[in-house]
Design an enzyme around this catalytic site. Structure first.
Site, PDB file in Angstrom:
ATOM      1  N   ASP A   1       3.045   4.907   0.814  1.00  0.00           N
ATOM      2  CA  ASP A   1       1.624   4.791   1.580  1.00  0.00           C
ATOM      3  C   ASP A   1       1.574   3.705   2.663  1.00  0.00           C
ATOM      4  OD1 ASP A   1      -1.013   5.633   2.600  1.00  0.00           O
ATOM      5  OD2 ASP A   1      -2.142   4.489   0.900  1.00  0.00           O
ATOM      6  N   LEU A   2       2.660   3.407   3.370  1.00  0.00           N
ATOM      7  CA  LEU A   2       2.668   2.334   4.386  1.00  0.00           C
ATOM      8  C   LEU A   2       1.763   2.689   5.518  1.00  0.00           C
ATOM      9  CD1 LEU A   2       6.438   1.780   4.599  1.00  0.00           C
ATOM     10  CD2 LEU A   2       4.943   0.058   3.749  1.00  0.00           C
TER      11      LEU A   2
END
Length: 285
Positions: A146-147
């Protein structure tokens, strides 16, 4: 009931930060130091302990997080189980990062190419460390999953990457039971859109390419406000070339970004280490 002002295991809760499907995040202090405490809902964590005892995925992931020690990654501090207002909860204590998240920074300032590259290289150093925690083979290390700019804190040119580790394992577990897609839609790789349970490190590299694109152009490679249409573009359409927005972007940098945004993982760089070398080679010529 608000827990702000209460002290738990020596950590005084002083401020609410955020909440999500997993639970809530608070700022806390102990002595003169600040910490970020994630409080997970019982059904996300304690079920693992009830069903599998101490040898469960959550415990194993925490053991891995304990080995994280890198200046560009938020570090683990402590974890414990505690009952608050008769609700059993799981607490994860992490280092607190001062500064602006990258989203706010991009909203406030237009980065020069040099500034963007310097910041991006620090982000890459952190992701390379994260991916390499248990070795360098394809099936080891931590995948962030979930960058996004909101998960990158910038402070005087230094960065800290947030939200890796246990919260991803918990959200991964929730995917299998609810069918929901984890991740921020625009930053998801094509394979994450198709099957978010089965991705490897190259999915993070795709997202890094998108973040680098945004840092250099203040735009995104796909234009859509409707999720199904956006997902279709991520899977099927070629990205808008970065130099459509910024004509002076280095041609080799644009090529690196477009390689990172390839639809199929094997056409991208295979590791953050390889990507770091590619950018250094440009800067040395």
């Amino acid at each position: 009931m608000s827990i702000i002002g209460t002290t738990i295991k020596g950590f005084k809760i002083i401020e609410f930060i955020d909440s999500g499907g997993f639970g809530s995040v608070y700022k806390a202090e102990k002595g003169s130091a600040l910490y970020a405490i994630k409080i997970f809902r019982e059904d996300y964590v304690l079920k693992e302990y009830r069903e599998k005892g101490e040898n469960n995925r959550i415990k194993r992931e925490i053991d891995i997080m304990k080995s994280v020690s890198h200046p560009n990654l938020i570090n683990y501090v402590d974890d414990f189980k505690e009952t608050i207002s008769e609700i059993p909860s799981f607490f994860l204590v992490m280092e607190y990062a001062e500064g602006l998240n990258l989203r706010k920074l991009l909203n406030q300032n237009k980065l020069s190419e040099v500034e963007a590259i310097n910041l991006f290289m620090r982000i890459l150093d952190g992701i390379n460390a994260l991916h390499s925690i248990r070795g360098e083979s394809e099936d080891t290390g931590i995948i962030h999953r979930d960058l996004k700019p909101e998960n990158i804190i910038v402070n005087n040119g230094e960065i800290k990457i947030l939200d890796y580790g246990i919260s991803k394992i918990i959200d991964y577990t929730s995917i299998t039971s609810t069918g929901e897609v984890m991740g921020s839609p625009i930053y998801m790789s094509p394979e994450q859109v198709n099957d978010s349970k089965h991705i490897d490190k190259r999915s993070d590299l795709y997202t890094l390419g998108l973040i680098f694109y945004e840092m250099l152009t203040n735009h995104l490679p796909y234009q859509s406000s409707i999720i199904p249409e956006l997902f279709n573009k991520i899977i099927n359409e070629q990205p808008i070339p970065p130099r459509r927005w910024e004509k002076l972007i280095n041609n080799e940098i644009e090529n690196i970004i477009l390689k990172l945004l390839e639809k199929v993982p094997y056409k991208r760089y295979h590791s953050a280490k390889e990507l770091i070398s590619a950018i250094k080679n440009i800067n040395s010529t």
